[in-house]
Design an enzyme around this catalytic site. Sequence first.
Site, PDB file in Angstrom:
ATOM      1  CG  ASP A  33      -2.039   0.986   1.160  1.00  6.59           C
ATOM      2  OD1 ASP A  33      -1.816   2.096   0.629  1.00  6.59           O
ATOM      3  OD2 ASP A  33      -3.147   0.656   1.616  1.00  6.59           O
ATOM      4  CD  GLU A  36       3.548  -6.877 -11.380  1.00  7.46           C
ATOM      5  OE1 GLU A  36       4.646  -6.394 -11.713  1.00  7.46           O
ATOM      6  OE2 GLU A  36       3.411  -7.975 -10.844  1.00  7.46           O
TER       7      GLU A  36
END
Length: 225
Positions: A137, A207
């Site tokens: 995060d 990704e």
Amino acid sequence: MTAEAAADRPIRTFHPRRGRMSARHADAHAALWPLFGLTVTDGDRSPLRLATLFGRDAPRVLEIGFGMGDATAVMAAAEPGRDFLGVEVHTPGIGNLLALVREQGLTNVRVAHGDAMELVQRIAPGDLDAVHVFFPDPWPKARHHKRRLIQPSNVAVLRERLRPGGVLHCATDWPEYAEAMAETLDADPGLRRLPEGPHGRPLTKFERRGAEAGRPISDFRYTRA
């Protein structure tokens, strides 16, 4: 809660993430959690004997925040001689990794639920071959930067759990966090940055989407001196 109790609570480096499991995830969780699962309890400092957890003595990788577990399963399947301990707070991700473990017949994966830094405190120094911190995060607001996983105190603990020559591998797609990561990791006296090159990990679908959208990915690999 008293002021003393509040001061003793660990600073969370993650948002609590609970979600509804699919039937596939729930079924895998019910079947495999008793065999391959580990619940992380705040304040538990009992030694975690990884050789006992995996039933053998082999190089061990700690995967912090594995998301849905797709990349973890790929790495575990490709390297059966290494053991992978993944820790996550997102319950559907835990269910999905356990489903992949069952479907692929993986025996070198264990799954922990809870705060990764609380788990790390139970691992003996020098007991890990590698630590993976992929896309933690970013906590983009300045007032939340203290919650970032990659900061000096946490990096020191992670480094101590690595064997000499072990690798701390971090990745992020937030440019500002990438700069902070590099500064923090470069400053640790017991880590040495490895030359840039192929990162040696499978890309997740998120990704790939990010790459298609033009979001750069920064990879950092350091070895314990």
